[in-house]
Design an enzyme around this catalytic site. Sequence first.
Site, PDB file in Angstrom:
ATOM      1  N   ARG A 208      30.642  42.446  37.938  1.00 57.09           N
ATOM      2  CA  ARG A 208      30.732  41.098  37.384  1.00 57.09           C
ATOM      3  C   ARG A 208      29.840  40.107  38.114  1.00 57.09           C
ATOM      4  O   ARG A 208      29.821  38.932  37.762  1.00 57.09           O
ATOM      5  CB  ARG A 208      32.171  40.613  37.478  1.00 57.09           C
ATOM      6  CG  ARG A 208      32.899  40.620  36.149  1.00 57.09           C
ATOM      7  CD  ARG A 208      34.299  40.129  36.401  1.00 57.09           C
ATOM      8  NE  ARG A 208      34.946  39.667  35.205  1.00 57.09           N
ATOM      9  CZ  ARG A 208      35.599  40.440  34.348  1.00 57.09           C
ATOM     10  NH1 ARG A 208      35.620  41.734  34.507  1.00 57.09           N
ATOM     11  NH2 ARG A 208      36.218  39.909  33.313  1.00 57.09           N
TER      12      ARG A 208
ATOM     13  N   ARG B 218      36.536  31.462  32.170  1.00 55.65           N
ATOM     14  CA  ARG B 218      36.026  32.851  32.146  1.00 55.65           C
ATOM     15  C   ARG B 218      34.645  32.917  31.509  1.00 55.65           C
ATOM     16  O   ARG B 218      33.785  33.672  31.963  1.00 55.65           O
ATOM     17  CB  ARG B 218      37.018  33.760  31.412  1.00 55.65           C
ATOM     18  CG  ARG B 218      38.194  34.157  32.308  1.00 55.65           C
ATOM     19  CD  ARG B 218      39.440  34.502  31.520  1.00 55.65           C
ATOM     20  NE  ARG B 218      39.252  35.599  30.606  1.00 55.65           N
ATOM     21  CZ  ARG B 218      39.944  35.764  29.475  1.00 55.65           C
ATOM     22  NH1 ARG B 218      40.855  34.865  29.125  1.00 55.65           N
ATOM     23  NH2 ARG B 218      39.722  36.790  28.713  1.00 55.65           N
TER      24      ARG B 218
ATOM     25  N   ARG C   4      48.307  37.046  27.052  1.00 57.56           N
ATOM     26  CA  ARG C   4      47.794  37.232  28.408  1.00 57.56           C
ATOM     27  C   ARG C   4      47.747  35.900  29.143  1.00 57.56           C
ATOM     28  O   ARG C   4      47.388  34.878  28.571  1.00 57.56           O
ATOM     29  CB  ARG C   4      46.390  37.831  28.353  1.00 57.56           C
ATOM     30  CG  ARG C   4      46.349  39.253  28.861  1.00 57.56           C
ATOM     31  CD  ARG C   4      45.001  39.871  28.625  1.00 57.56           C
ATOM     32  NE  ARG C   4      43.929  39.239  29.398  1.00 57.56           N
ATOM     33  CZ  ARG C   4      42.708  39.735  29.490  1.00 57.56           C
ATOM     34  NH1 ARG C   4      42.406  40.842  28.846  1.00 57.56           N
ATOM     35  NH2 ARG C   4      41.783  39.122  30.198  1.00 57.56           N
TER      36      ARG C   4
ATOM     37  N   ARG D  81      43.517  36.557  20.267  1.00 61.51           N
ATOM     38  CA  ARG D  81      44.164  37.487  21.189  1.00 61.51           C
ATOM     39  C   ARG D  81      45.270  36.798  21.978  1.00 61.51           C
ATOM     40  O   ARG D  81      46.295  37.400  22.308  1.00 61.51           O
ATOM     41  CB  ARG D  81      43.113  38.060  22.152  1.00 61.51           C
ATOM     42  CG  ARG D  81      43.609  39.253  22.917  1.00 61.51           C
ATOM     43  CD  ARG D  81      42.502  39.903  23.705  1.00 61.51           C
ATOM     44  NE  ARG D  81      42.173  39.148  24.892  1.00 61.51           N
ATOM     45  CZ  ARG D  81      41.187  39.468  25.729  1.00 61.51           C
ATOM     46  NH1 ARG D  81      40.428  40.508  25.475  1.00 61.51           N
ATOM     47  NH2 ARG D  81      40.961  38.754  26.807  1.00 61.51           N
TER      48      ARG D  81
ATOM     49  N   LYS E 134      34.611  44.903  24.713  1.00 59.40           N
ATOM     50  CA  LYS E 134      34.413  46.021  25.646  1.00 59.40           C
ATOM     51  C   LYS E 134      35.609  46.968  25.660  1.00 59.40           C
ATOM     52  O   LYS E 134      35.452  48.178  25.579  1.00 59.40           O
ATOM     53  CB  LYS E 134      34.187  45.497  27.075  1.00 59.40           C
ATOM     54  CG  LYS E 134      32.927  44.685  27.256  1.00 59.40           C
ATOM     55  CD  LYS E 134      32.664  44.371  28.735  1.00 59.40           C
ATOM     56  CE  LYS E 134      33.780  43.608  29.415  1.00 59.40           C
ATOM     57  NZ  LYS E 134      33.927  42.212  28.970  1.00 59.40           N
TER      58      LYS E 134
HETATM   59  P1  ADP Z   1      37.930  39.630  30.224  1.00 63.34           P
HETATM   60  O1  ADP Z   1      36.621  40.287  30.417  1.00 63.34           O
HETATM   61  O2  ADP Z   1      38.410  39.692  28.803  1.00 63.34           O
HETATM   62  O3  ADP Z   1      37.990  38.237  30.752  1.00 63.34           O
HETATM   63  P2  ADP Z   1      39.199  41.541  32.087  1.00 63.34           P
HETATM   64  O4  ADP Z   1      40.430  42.263  31.710  1.00 63.34           O
HETATM   65  O5  ADP Z   1      37.937  42.349  32.238  1.00 63.34           O
HETATM   66  O6  ADP Z   1      39.052  40.386  31.024  1.00 63.34           O
HETATM   67  O7  ADP Z   1      39.425  40.746  33.469  1.00 63.34           O
HETATM   68  C1  ADP Z   1      40.484  39.841  33.632  1.00 63.34           C
HETATM   69  C2  ADP Z   1      40.388  39.134  34.994  1.00 63.34           C
HETATM   70  O8  ADP Z   1      40.484  40.108  36.045  1.00 63.34           O
HETATM   71  C3  ADP Z   1      39.073  38.406  35.279  1.00 63.34           C
HETATM   72  O9  ADP Z   1      39.029  37.119  34.725  1.00 63.34           O
HETATM   73  C4  ADP Z   1      39.078  38.391  36.817  1.00 63.34           C
HETATM   74  O10 ADP Z   1      39.942  37.411  37.319  1.00 63.34           O
HETATM   75  C5  ADP Z   1      39.660  39.744  37.156  1.00 63.34           C
HETATM   76  N1  ADP Z   1      38.599  40.774  37.308  1.00 63.34           N
HETATM   77  C6  ADP Z   1      38.404  41.875  36.520  1.00 63.34           C
HETATM   78  N2  ADP Z   1      37.335  42.575  36.927  1.00 63.34           N
HETATM   79  C7  ADP Z   1      36.830  41.912  37.993  1.00 63.34           C
HETATM   80  C8  ADP Z   1      35.719  42.098  38.852  1.00 63.34           C
HETATM   81  N3  ADP Z   1      34.885  43.128  38.678  1.00 63.34           N
HETATM   82  N4  ADP Z   1      35.510  41.212  39.863  1.00 63.34           N
HETATM   83  C9  ADP Z   1      36.330  40.177  40.038  1.00 63.34           C
HETATM   84  N5  ADP Z   1      37.385  39.924  39.274  1.00 63.34           N
HETATM   85  C10 ADP Z   1      37.646  40.764  38.249  1.00 63.34           C
END
Ligand code: ADP
Length: 188
Positions: free
Chosen positions: A88, A144, A133, A127, A13
């Site tokens: 999400r 996740r 990270r 990654r 994404k």
């Molecule tokens: P990825 O999709 O690769 O796991 P992101 O950068 O989108 O990584 O998100 C990293 C973390 O940030 C998530 O695992 C969560 O803890 C938090 N997060 C991001 N967006 C949301 C959301 N919309 N609602 C709740 N937590 C979120």
Amino acid sequence: MRLVLLGAPGSGKGTQATRLKEHLQVPHVSTGDLLRAEVKAGSPLGLQAKEVMARGELVSDDILLGMLEDRFSRDDMARGFILDGYPRNLAQAAALDALLERIGQPMDIAVQLEVDNELLIDRLAGRAQAEGRADDNPESVRKRLQVYDDQTAPVIGYYRDAGKLAVVDGVGTLDEVFGRILAAFERQ
Ligand code: ADP
């Protein structure tokens, strides 16, 4: 163009959003990036989110909605946007629709990047080495992916029911996937 990118962690994404941002000339809003910036700044919100994120769990809907409302109040969103990382879960999807309706900017299209689990795990492991990270350790990656299956996957059905879903094969080169997304815009 008002667009949301859907897909599991590691589905690409963020990478595609960067390309789309250039192409469409609209802001890329990544809730993960917004949260990581808060963590880095050591803000109260960041302090609250830090451990939850490191575990691979979801930060509370209230925090996310507040952050999003703040971001959507800025002028640059009037031209459209690419949303990445939100919604999400179904509650977030409903909250987003309410917000977009309030500002008179309904979503045009939801693009789902489809990648199977085995490849996701490989990509995230790669990654982890490249970026370091906090949530790319094996245990948080598993969490996740599980949170995605349990809570985020239903959001795909939400956009399908709304007639806004475009499913795109996320396996291939960056250019191939980008081309498929542009083709999906044409079809929509
Ligand atoms: P990825 O999709 O690769 O796991 P992101 O950068 O989108 O990584 O998100 C990293 C973390 O940030 C998530 O695992 C969560 O803890 C938090 N997060 C991001 N967006 C949301 C959301 N919309 N609602 C709740 N937590 C979120």
